[in-house]
Design a protein around this motif. Structure first.
Motif, PDB file in Angstrom:
ATOM      1  N   PRO A  98       0.823  -1.217   0.000  1.00 24.44           N
ATOM      2  CA  PRO A  98       0.000   0.000   0.000  1.00 24.44           C
ATOM      3  C   PRO A  98       0.854   1.264   0.000  1.00 24.44           C
ATOM      4  N   LYS A  99       0.465   2.215  -0.845  1.00 24.48           N
ATOM      5  CA  LYS A  99       1.219   3.471  -0.986  1.00 24.48           C
ATOM      6  C   LYS A  99       1.352   4.199   0.346  1.00 24.48           C
ATOM      7  N   ARG A 100       0.296   4.191   1.155  1.00 25.61           N
ATOM      8  CA  ARG A 100       0.334   4.886   2.439  1.00 25.61           C
ATOM      9  C   ARG A 100       1.424   4.332   3.351  1.00 25.61           C
ATOM     10  N   LEU A 101       1.718   3.031   3.219  1.00 20.56           N
ATOM     11  CA  LEU A 101       2.791   2.439   4.022  1.00 20.56           C
ATOM     12  C   LEU A 101       4.158   2.799   3.443  1.00 20.56           C
ATOM     13  N   LEU A 102       4.281   2.792   2.120  1.00 21.95           N
ATOM     14  CA  LEU A 102       5.543   3.197   1.498  1.00 21.95           C
ATOM     15  C   LEU A 102       5.865   4.654   1.835  1.00 21.95           C
ATOM     16  N   GLU A 103       4.828   5.487   1.921  1.00 24.68           N
ATOM     17  CA  GLU A 103       5.035   6.892   2.282  1.00 24.68           C
ATOM     18  C   GLU A 103       5.546   7.026   3.712  1.00 24.68           C
ATOM     19  N   LYS A 104       5.110   6.145   4.609  1.00 25.78           N
ATOM     20  CA  LYS A 104       5.553   6.209   6.017  1.00 25.78           C
ATOM     21  C   LYS A 104       7.054   5.977   6.153  1.00 25.78           C
ATOM     22  N   ILE A 105       7.634   5.230   5.213  1.00 24.16           N
ATOM     23  CA  ILE A 105       9.076   4.979   5.285  1.00 24.16           C
ATOM     24  C   ILE A 105       9.832   5.770   4.214  1.00 24.16           C
ATOM     25  N   GLU A 106       9.129   6.711   3.586  1.00 26.50           N
ATOM     26  CA  GLU A 106       9.720   7.577   2.570  1.00 26.50           C
ATOM     27  C   GLU A 106      10.481   6.782   1.519  1.00 26.50           C
ATOM     28  N   CYS A 107       9.763   5.859   0.910  1.00 25.15           N
ATOM     29  CA  CYS A 107      10.376   4.960  -0.062  1.00 25.15           C
ATOM     30  C   CYS A 107       9.792   5.215  -1.451  1.00 25.15           C
ATOM     31  N   PRO A 108      10.502   5.973  -2.281  1.00 23.61           N
ATOM     32  CA  PRO A 108       9.962   6.313  -3.587  1.00 23.61           C
ATOM     33  C   PRO A 108      10.125   5.234  -4.660  1.00 23.61           C
ATOM     34  N   LYS A 109      11.328   4.706  -4.858  1.00 21.93           N
ATOM     35  CA  LYS A 109      11.552   3.816  -6.007  1.00 21.93           C
ATOM     36  C   LYS A 109      12.282   2.519  -5.682  1.00 21.93           C
ATOM     37  N   GLU A 110      13.215   2.565  -4.753  1.00 27.90           N
ATOM     38  CA  GLU A 110      13.994   1.364  -4.442  1.00 27.90           C
ATOM     39  C   GLU A 110      13.807   0.956  -2.997  1.00 27.90           C
ATOM     40  N   LEU A 111      13.651  -0.327  -2.831  1.00 25.46           N
ATOM     41  CA  LEU A 111      13.355  -0.919  -1.532  1.00 25.46           C
ATOM     42  C   LEU A 111      14.415  -1.970  -1.241  1.00 25.46           C
ATOM     43  N   VAL A 112      14.837  -2.066   0.006  1.00 29.84           N
ATOM     44  CA  VAL A 112      15.717  -3.156   0.411  1.00 29.84           C
ATOM     45  C   VAL A 112      14.881  -4.093   1.284  1.00 29.84           C
ATOM     46  N   MET A 113      14.850  -5.365   0.897  1.00 28.63           N
ATOM     47  CA  MET A 113      14.154  -6.387   1.679  1.00 28.63           C
ATOM     48  C   MET A 113      15.200  -7.144   2.472  1.00 28.63           C
TER      49      MET A 113
END
Length: 154
Positions: A98-113
């Protein structure tokens, strides 16, 4: 017992989907995981992705500790659920975060899992790289946390 191990950089597509690394897919099969729950971590600027079975265990523990007729505890319980979402993989092995969760961690394009035992942390690549600890600091922390316990009785 299988666990999630390793860290992997993934790109987020325009719809907020990300491909789960094949190593984590193999662990899913071994753990018989079909769905996940994702929520904002309580202490770090990351999301936590956990198998639904782990979520259920966590919920059992929380339910056993709180009184829903206590206003503060009831508020904590509600806030804990706030923003949590169930995640399923699509046929291509992608999951929609969900975009709202990605926004909480300020993650625009690249994610580290990051595989952390039975959970996968999802970090903004920039934040994850800033958060790296020196080997010396890690050694000191290990000594403080693990070194105080005796492995030998006697």
């Amino acid at each position: 017992m299988s666990t999630f191990i390793g860290d992997f950089v993934s790109k987020i597509d325009t719809k907020g989907r990300v491909v789960l690394p094949s190593v984590f897919k193999k662990a899913m099969v071994a753990l018989n995981v079909e769905r996940f729950v994702v929520r904002k971590d309580l202490f770090e600027p990351c999301l936590v992705l956990m198998p639904y079975s782990e979520w259920e265990l966590e919920m059992e523990d929380i339910r056993s500790r709180i009184n829903l007729y206590n206003r503060t505890e009831n508020k904590f319980y509600r806030q804990y659920f706030r923003g949590a979402a169930e995640i399923n993989l699509d046929a291509n092995g992608r999951m929609l975060i969900p975009k709202r969760l990605l926004e909480k961690i300020e993650c625009p394009k690249e994610l580290v899992m990051v595989g952390v035992d039975m959970k996968i942390e999802l970090w903004s690549k920039e934040t994850y790289e800033k958060d790296e600890m020196s080997e010396e600091d890690l050694a000191k922390m290990a000594e403080t946390i693990l070194g105080s316990k005796s492995n030998f009785e006697g």
